[in-house]
Motif scaffolding. Sequence first.
Motif, PDB file in Angstrom:
ATOM      1  N   PRO B  60      -9.319 -32.723 -48.471  1.00 59.56           N
ATOM      2  CA  PRO B  60      -8.936 -32.786 -49.885  1.00 59.56           C
ATOM      3  C   PRO B  60      -9.998 -33.436 -50.780  1.00 59.56           C
ATOM      4  O   PRO B  60     -10.151 -33.050 -51.930  1.00 59.56           O
ATOM      5  CB  PRO B  60      -7.646 -33.608 -49.878  1.00 59.56           C
ATOM      6  CG  PRO B  60      -7.641 -34.353 -48.574  1.00 59.56           C
ATOM      7  CD  PRO B  60      -8.364 -33.473 -47.614  1.00 59.56           C
ATOM      8  N   THR B  61     -10.746 -34.432 -50.260  1.00 62.18           N
ATOM      9  CA  THR B  61     -11.765 -35.111 -51.080  1.00 62.18           C
ATOM     10  C   THR B  61     -13.016 -35.290 -50.224  1.00 62.18           C
ATOM     11  O   THR B  61     -12.964 -35.184 -48.993  1.00 62.18           O
ATOM     12  CB  THR B  61     -11.308 -36.532 -51.508  1.00 62.18           C
ATOM     13  OG1 THR B  61     -11.123 -37.322 -50.316  1.00 62.18           O
ATOM     14  CG2 THR B  61      -9.994 -36.486 -52.278  1.00 62.18           C
ATOM     15  N   ARG B  62     -14.132 -35.610 -50.883  1.00 66.01           N
ATOM     16  CA  ARG B  62     -15.346 -35.800 -50.069  1.00 66.01           C
ATOM     17  C   ARG B  62     -15.258 -37.093 -49.265  1.00 66.01           C
ATOM     18  O   ARG B  62     -15.824 -37.186 -48.179  1.00 66.01           O
ATOM     19  CB  ARG B  62     -16.619 -35.716 -50.905  1.00 66.01           C
ATOM     20  CG  ARG B  62     -16.812 -36.821 -51.913  1.00 66.01           C
ATOM     21  CD  ARG B  62     -18.137 -36.565 -52.640  1.00 66.01           C
ATOM     22  NE  ARG B  62     -18.440 -37.646 -53.543  1.00 66.01           N
ATOM     23  CZ  ARG B  62     -19.614 -38.267 -53.586  1.00 66.01           C
ATOM     24  NH1 ARG B  62     -20.593 -37.917 -52.775  1.00 66.01           N
ATOM     25  NH2 ARG B  62     -19.820 -39.235 -54.452  1.00 66.01           N
ATOM     26  N   ALA B  63     -14.505 -38.086 -49.783  1.00 67.08           N
ATOM     27  CA  ALA B  63     -14.315 -39.308 -48.990  1.00 67.08           C
ATOM     28  C   ALA B  63     -13.586 -38.977 -47.687  1.00 67.08           C
ATOM     29  O   ALA B  63     -13.937 -39.480 -46.608  1.00 67.08           O
ATOM     30  CB  ALA B  63     -13.546 -40.359 -49.792  1.00 67.08           C
ATOM     31  N   ALA B  64     -12.567 -38.101 -47.775  1.00 68.26           N
ATOM     32  CA  ALA B  64     -11.831 -37.688 -46.572  1.00 68.26           C
ATOM     33  C   ALA B  64     -12.753 -36.942 -45.605  1.00 68.26           C
ATOM     34  O   ALA B  64     -12.706 -37.149 -44.389  1.00 68.26           O
ATOM     35  CB  ALA B  64     -10.646 -36.809 -46.962  1.00 68.26           C
ATOM     36  N   LEU B  65     -13.603 -36.079 -46.162  1.00 69.81           N
ATOM     37  CA  LEU B  65     -14.524 -35.297 -45.322  1.00 69.81           C
ATOM     38  C   LEU B  65     -15.525 -36.193 -44.595  1.00 69.81           C
ATOM     39  O   LEU B  65     -15.702 -36.085 -43.371  1.00 69.81           O
ATOM     40  CB  LEU B  65     -15.253 -34.260 -46.204  1.00 69.81           C
ATOM     41  CG  LEU B  65     -16.486 -33.560 -45.633  1.00 69.81           C
ATOM     42  CD1 LEU B  65     -16.199 -32.885 -44.293  1.00 69.81           C
ATOM     43  CD2 LEU B  65     -17.007 -32.512 -46.626  1.00 69.81           C
ATOM     44  N   VAL B  66     -16.173 -37.098 -45.307  1.00 72.30           N
ATOM     45  CA  VAL B  66     -17.196 -37.921 -44.643  1.00 72.30           C
ATOM     46  C   VAL B  66     -16.561 -38.885 -43.634  1.00 72.30           C
ATOM     47  O   VAL B  66     -17.135 -39.136 -42.570  1.00 72.30           O
ATOM     48  CB  VAL B  66     -18.100 -38.685 -45.635  1.00 72.30           C
ATOM     49  CG1 VAL B  66     -18.947 -37.714 -46.445  1.00 72.30           C
ATOM     50  CG2 VAL B  66     -17.304 -39.616 -46.533  1.00 72.30           C
ATOM     51  N   ALA B  67     -15.367 -39.403 -43.958  1.00 70.94           N
ATOM     52  CA  ALA B  67     -14.707 -40.306 -42.999  1.00 70.94           C
ATOM     53  C   ALA B  67     -14.343 -39.535 -41.730  1.00 70.94           C
ATOM     54  O   ALA B  67     -14.546 -40.025 -40.611  1.00 70.94           O
ATOM     55  CB  ALA B  67     -13.469 -40.945 -43.629  1.00 70.94           C
ATOM     56  N   ALA B  69     -15.877 -36.922 -40.609  1.00 75.33           N
ATOM     57  CA  ALA B  69     -17.136 -36.605 -39.928  1.00 75.33           C
ATOM     58  C   ALA B  69     -17.604 -37.805 -39.090  1.00 75.33           C
ATOM     59  O   ALA B  69     -17.992 -37.644 -37.927  1.00 75.33           O
ATOM     60  CB  ALA B  69     -18.199 -36.217 -40.955  1.00 75.33           C
ATOM     61  N   VAL B  70     -17.564 -38.996 -39.669  1.00 74.91           N
ATOM     62  CA  VAL B  70     -18.001 -40.189 -38.931  1.00 74.91           C
ATOM     63  C   VAL B  70     -17.107 -40.392 -37.705  1.00 74.91           C
ATOM     64  O   VAL B  70     -17.594 -40.634 -36.598  1.00 74.91           O
ATOM     65  CB  VAL B  70     -17.988 -41.443 -39.843  1.00 74.91           C
ATOM     66  CG1 VAL B  70     -18.122 -42.724 -39.029  1.00 74.91           C
ATOM     67  CG2 VAL B  70     -19.115 -41.353 -40.872  1.00 74.91           C
ATOM     68  N   THR B 129     -11.297 -47.540 -49.241  1.00 75.84           N
ATOM     69  CA  THR B 129      -9.945 -47.358 -48.698  1.00 75.84           C
ATOM     70  C   THR B 129      -9.967 -46.453 -47.466  1.00 75.84           C
ATOM     71  O   THR B 129      -9.192 -46.637 -46.530  1.00 75.84           O
ATOM     72  CB  THR B 129      -9.029 -46.748 -49.786  1.00 75.84           C
ATOM     73  OG1 THR B 129      -9.093 -47.589 -50.921  1.00 75.84           O
ATOM     74  CG2 THR B 129      -7.605 -46.618 -49.322  1.00 75.84           C
ATOM     75  N   ARG B 130     -10.854 -45.433 -47.474  1.00 76.85           N
ATOM     76  CA  ARG B 130     -11.001 -44.551 -46.310  1.00 76.85           C
ATOM     77  C   ARG B 130     -11.701 -45.246 -45.161  1.00 76.85           C
ATOM     78  O   ARG B 130     -11.418 -44.983 -43.993  1.00 76.85           O
ATOM     79  CB  ARG B 130     -11.837 -43.318 -46.682  1.00 76.85           C
ATOM     80  CG  ARG B 130     -11.140 -42.314 -47.521  1.00 76.85           C
ATOM     81  CD  ARG B 130     -10.306 -41.393 -46.638  1.00 76.85           C
ATOM     82  NE  ARG B 130      -9.534 -40.490 -47.458  1.00 76.85           N
ATOM     83  CZ  ARG B 130      -8.620 -39.666 -46.974  1.00 76.85           C
ATOM     84  NH1 ARG B 130      -8.366 -39.626 -45.677  1.00 76.85           N
ATOM     85  NH2 ARG B 130      -7.954 -38.882 -47.777  1.00 76.85           N
ATOM     86  N   LEU B 131     -12.687 -46.087 -45.490  1.00 79.72           N
ATOM     87  CA  LEU B 131     -13.555 -46.623 -44.428  1.00 79.72           C
ATOM     88  C   LEU B 131     -12.959 -47.835 -43.713  1.00 79.72           C
ATOM     89  O   LEU B 131     -13.239 -48.039 -42.530  1.00 79.72           O
ATOM     90  CB  LEU B 131     -14.934 -46.983 -44.990  1.00 79.72           C
ATOM     91  CG  LEU B 131     -15.770 -45.815 -45.533  1.00 79.72           C
ATOM     92  CD1 LEU B 131     -17.167 -46.310 -45.891  1.00 79.72           C
ATOM     93  CD2 LEU B 131     -15.871 -44.661 -44.529  1.00 79.72           C
ATOM     94  N   LEU B 132     -12.142 -48.629 -44.412  1.00 77.80           N
ATOM     95  CA  LEU B 132     -11.646 -49.849 -43.753  1.00 77.80           C
ATOM     96  C   LEU B 132     -10.837 -49.565 -42.480  1.00 77.80           C
ATOM     97  O   LEU B 132     -11.106 -50.168 -41.434  1.00 77.80           O
ATOM     98  CB  LEU B 132     -10.886 -50.737 -44.736  1.00 77.80           C
ATOM     99  CG  LEU B 132     -11.810 -51.608 -45.607  1.00 77.80           C
ATOM    100  CD1 LEU B 132     -11.003 -52.355 -46.662  1.00 77.80           C
ATOM    101  CD2 LEU B 132     -12.603 -52.605 -44.760  1.00 77.80           C
ATOM    102  N   PRO B 133      -9.860 -48.632 -42.521  1.00 79.74           N
ATOM    103  CA  PRO B 133      -9.156 -48.345 -41.254  1.00 79.74           C
ATOM    104  C   PRO B 133     -10.076 -47.734 -40.198  1.00 79.74           C
ATOM    105  O   PRO B 133      -9.935 -48.002 -39.002  1.00 79.74           O
ATOM    106  CB  PRO B 133      -8.052 -47.357 -41.657  1.00 79.74           C
ATOM    107  CG  PRO B 133      -8.324 -46.952 -43.063  1.00 79.74           C
ATOM    108  CD  PRO B 133      -9.271 -47.915 -43.664  1.00 79.74           C
ATOM    109  N   LEU B 134     -11.052 -46.930 -40.657  1.00 85.28           N
ATOM    110  CA  LEU B 134     -12.008 -46.335 -39.718  1.00 85.28           C
ATOM    111  C   LEU B 134     -12.848 -47.431 -39.055  1.00 85.28           C
ATOM    112  O   LEU B 134     -13.093 -47.402 -37.842  1.00 85.28           O
ATOM    113  CB  LEU B 134     -12.897 -45.347 -40.491  1.00 85.28           C
ATOM    114  CG  LEU B 134     -13.963 -44.602 -39.713  1.00 85.28           C
ATOM    115  CD1 LEU B 134     -13.345 -43.817 -38.559  1.00 85.28           C
ATOM    116  CD2 LEU B 134     -14.738 -43.649 -40.632  1.00 85.28           C
TER     117      LEU B 134
END
Lengths: 204, 204
Positions: B60-67, B69-70, B129-134
């Motif tokens: 849905p968003t590029r933040a979702a995509l990059v998270a 991917a990582v 917000t995407r990266l902290l749980p990751l």
Amino acid sequence: MGGTESGATRQEQERSRVTRQKLMSAAIEVLVEQGWAGATVGAIAERAGVSRGACQHHFPTRAALVAAAVEHVFHQQMEELSRRAKLLPPSRRRVEPLLNLLHDIYAGPLFTAATHLWVAAVADAELKTRLLPLQAHVGREVHRLTVELLGLEDRDPGVRDSVRATLDLLRGLALANLLQDDTARRRKVIAHWARIFEAQLHPD
Amino acid sequence: MGGTESGATRQEQERSRVTRQKLMSAAIEVLVEQGWAGATVGAIAERAGVSRGACQHHFPTRAALVAAAVEHVFHQQMEELSRRAKLLPPSRRRVEPLLNLLHDIYAGPLFTAATHLWVAAVADAELKTRLLPLQAHVGREVHRLTVELLGLEDRDPGVRDSVRATLDLLRGLALANLLQDDTARRRKVIAHWARIFEAQLHPD
């Protein structure tokens, strides 16, 4: 040279120093907020309240400006570290308090700005050319100061490797601290590491 | 459900999986080359040879995509680490070879891409917000796998803190390795720390 002329020259030099400092502080701020892509000469000059032309007079390229900014703030922070380390209570066991002081420096805006630059330089040859000598210089200086503040003998290879590992550890801890306050976990890791390092320095 | 329909569904699922993988690989590549600012949905979709619409259907968003991917590449690399660790000669002293394997992973494009994201997220609330749980998930997984591959007992607090310090150290070494091959210095630091860690595990 007459007294008046010399006074005018000093004033010019002082103005020039202030302008450079404004530009270097602005460079760190803009890097933290916008990364290398956003840290254009125009954006940094605007933040500093300085014209683009004046900026280019002091720093020929933005790579030169950001590298100078990192070096300048680094030296300020090493002086601050020396001052604070001298206020530590005298003790044979000073590794842990000193590592906590060092970490405070690694956890600030300079580290965030520098990380933006280092990772951008992976794909930017000009920036990389500026940063490699700076990396070597900064690495030597922080190593030298850590050895001095711990009162160590750097000719001992075991001590040298422990100092190297310690500085790598602090960089890794600073990365883990970028997005959230990692203090509780970090304190444990630093206390553990300091115990091991002290045992190596004072085996008793 | 008939066999043909089910076959069509399987084909669709397979196509969908391939598209997601292309997008995730492209995201890592574009991040390494252009950072977060350059890693737009358009740039990633173009690199993957996928339409923007298809990209937005999957992420849905590029933040979702990059998270995503990582996380995906991280899991691939943890599997690779497990495979390679199983090929190490059996030995009680396996800290040093295992740390060298781990470092190879920390020194690759995933680390560069992730560093771009982490430092950008300092000033980007949605990305953060995407990266902290990751970050929490990746931290737990790599800790768990390191403990397992070393055959350790994680309930021992000293062992747990040494594993934590080891992983922080490896992150710091990877930062130092971003712009130049730091292998000679790194080998010494890893060998030094491995000796200390082994002495803690097998005091004899």
